[in-house]
Design an enzyme around this catalytic site. Structure first.
Site, PDB file in Angstrom:
ATOM      1  CG  ASP A 180       0.512  -4.448  -2.325  1.00 26.83           C
ATOM      2  OD1 ASP A 180       0.630  -3.253  -1.981  1.00 26.83           O
ATOM      3  OD2 ASP A 180      -0.321  -5.221  -1.812  1.00 26.83           O
ATOM      4  CG  ASP A 183      -2.119  -0.883   1.142  1.00 25.33           C
ATOM      5  OD1 ASP A 183      -2.136  -1.743   0.240  1.00 25.33           O
ATOM      6  OD2 ASP A 183      -3.030  -0.765   1.993  1.00 25.33           O
ATOM      7  CG  HIS A 207      -3.487 -11.009   1.379  1.00 22.02           C
ATOM      8  ND1 HIS A 207      -3.752  -9.684   1.163  1.00 22.02           N
ATOM      9  CD2 HIS A 207      -4.640 -11.557   1.852  1.00 22.02           C
ATOM     10  CE1 HIS A 207      -5.010  -9.420   1.483  1.00 22.02           C
ATOM     11  NE2 HIS A 207      -5.562 -10.545   1.909  1.00 22.02           N
ATOM     12  CB  CYS A 237      -3.167  -6.992  -0.832  1.00 24.82           C
ATOM     13  SG  CYS A 237      -3.279  -5.518   0.183  1.00 24.82           S
TER      14      CYS A 237
END
Ligand SMILES: [Ca+2]
Length: 438
Positions: free
Chosen positions: A283, A37, A133, A76
């Site tokens: 990302d 981020d 993730h 993400c």
């Protein structure tokens, strides 16, 4: 006759020696560092006046700073799926965030071949420390996707101190086992990365360092933990003023930068700095309330440039000339084929990304491409300097000339009806294509 054999023999011995040195050089170490981020304007070298990032700035001045690099996703999980597979994330069914609340059975299918699996086949040892993730279950764990070593968290974010996810689950793993560690997650990630390099200095390695910083919860090294395992996850419980938030965000980026410095110092100390390729990127774009997208329109989760144009840096002093600024358009999914190419390994097949090794090393012009982004019903396309966005099925098409208008302020769709209809058609075709395998 005998003399001739001796000469021939020395020639062959010489050839073998040279060849074996060349072999070593053909297998450089690879390090991919990913911020979470972090916006386009959040490094000093990208214009931040508030945040000091001397280590990343040094990488940029000793290598290439990209001004038109993009994350595959504007959130993400999609970008990470694209990085791992070299494909548009829609092809592998990860168009949106894999949430801690609703998606505990979802993940990147183990049958997908990741860059870690390909690099292992090419003779590399593979390590990953940080955020995964792309799946909670054991079958989705990095260890089952080609990483020899893994320490980190599998959700979208953890408390930087207690390592509890948004839903109150413990989320700090060594391989497939939950294993508590004490420390600030950014520091732990750096520590494990440095340790991995030291232990594998004698063999070619791939090291993936997906940092948590500067994703929320907004916590510095001395902040109190905000989540415990009885807490069903109110993120950032403590209400910070804007000024406090800006300062903690600054610290989060700066601690990550300090970690990059430690990784680089380790390479130098172990004499690996001549033979290691390092790539850094974010990302997705920054969020609305903190940090900076450097004047771009939109934020994380939008398909405006602020959602996906991100800082990116390539460093490899023995192959890449210093102090370059590169304005070619690349996506995260291009990294997989690029590192395979740099490693001298067979190129992966059936992927969407392209290798840009020749552009990095030899300044070759990049092949013109049409590139696409998609996120839950919205889509965007880039062709040369033209960017088109369709924010939903019935939304008015938006067309921008990024060369004249990087802030995406003036919609030119009505002035260029042919371009608009061509790009709409291409986007629809792309959408069908990437979803056809499901
Ligand atoms: Ca992110």
């Amino acid at each position: 006759m005998r003399i001739r054999s001796i000469i021939l023999m020395s020639f062959f011995v010489g050839f073998i020696t040279v060849n074996s040195n060349a072999q070593q050089q053909e297998k450089p170490n690879i390090i991919i560092i990913m911020a979470d981020d972090m916006g386009y304007g959040d490094l000093s070298s990208y214009g931040s006046k508030l945040i000091n990032t001397p280590n990343l700035d040094k990488l940029a001045s000793e290598g290439i700073k990209f001004t038109d690099f993009h994350s595959n996703g504007s959130v993400c999980s999609p970008t990470r799926a694209a990085l791992l597979t070299g494909k548009y994330q829609q092809r592998v069914g990860i168009d949106g965030v894999i949430t801690a609340k609703n998606d505990r059975d979802a993940g990147l299918e183990p049958s997908e071949k990741t860059f870690a699996e390909s690099m292992k086949e090419a003779g590399y040892v593979t390590g990953m420390f940080g955020k995964w993730h792309v799946g909670y279950q054991t079958k989705f764990n990095p260890i089952n996707q080609g990483f020899d070593e893994y320490i980190g968290y599998v959700s979208g974010n953890v408390d930087y101190h207690s390592h509890i996810d948004q839903e109150g689950y413990e989320d700090w793993w060594t391989g497939v086992k939950l294993q508590k560690e004490t420390g600030y997650s950014t520091d732990l990630i750096t520590e494990h990365a440095v340790n991995f390099i030291s232990r594998h200095k004698e063999e070619p390695f791939v090291l993936y360092i997906p940092h948590e910083a500067p994703h929320g919860p907004f916590q510095g090294r001395t902040s109190a933990p905000e989540r415990d395992s009885t807490d069903k996850g109110t993120q950032s419980k403590k209400q910070l003023s804007q000024e406090e938030l800006d300062l903690v965000y600054k610290e989060m980026v700066e601690v990550m930068d300090e970690g990059v410095g430690k990784v680089m110092a380790t390479l130098k100390k172990l004499n690996l700095d001549k033979n290691t390729f390092v790539f850094f990127c974010s990302d997705n774009g920054g969020i609305e309330k903190v940090g900076s997208n450097g004047g771009l329109r939109g934020y994380k989760s939008t398909l405006f440039e602020g959602g996906h144009r991100v800082p990116a840096i390539a460093w490899y002093p023995s192959k890449i000339k210093k102090n370059q600024v590169n304005a070619d358009v690349y996506l995260t999914m291009d990294l997989y084929p690029t590192i395979m190419d740099i490693a001298g390994a067979a190129k992966p097949i059936n992927i969407d990304g392209i290798s840009f090794k020749n552009q990095l090393f030899n300044n070759k012009p990049v092949i013109a491409r049409e590139l696409f982004w998609g996120y839950i019903g919205r889509k965007a396309m880039r062709k040369d300097n033209w960017k088109m966005i369709l924010n939903g099925k019935d939304a008015e098409p938006l067309l921008f000339d990024l060369k004249q208008d990087i802030g995406e302020t003036t919609n030119l769709a009505k002035q260029y009806p042919e371009k608009t209809s061509y790009m709409s058609e291409k986007m629809n075709f792309w959408e069908k294509d990437v979803n056809s395998g499901k």
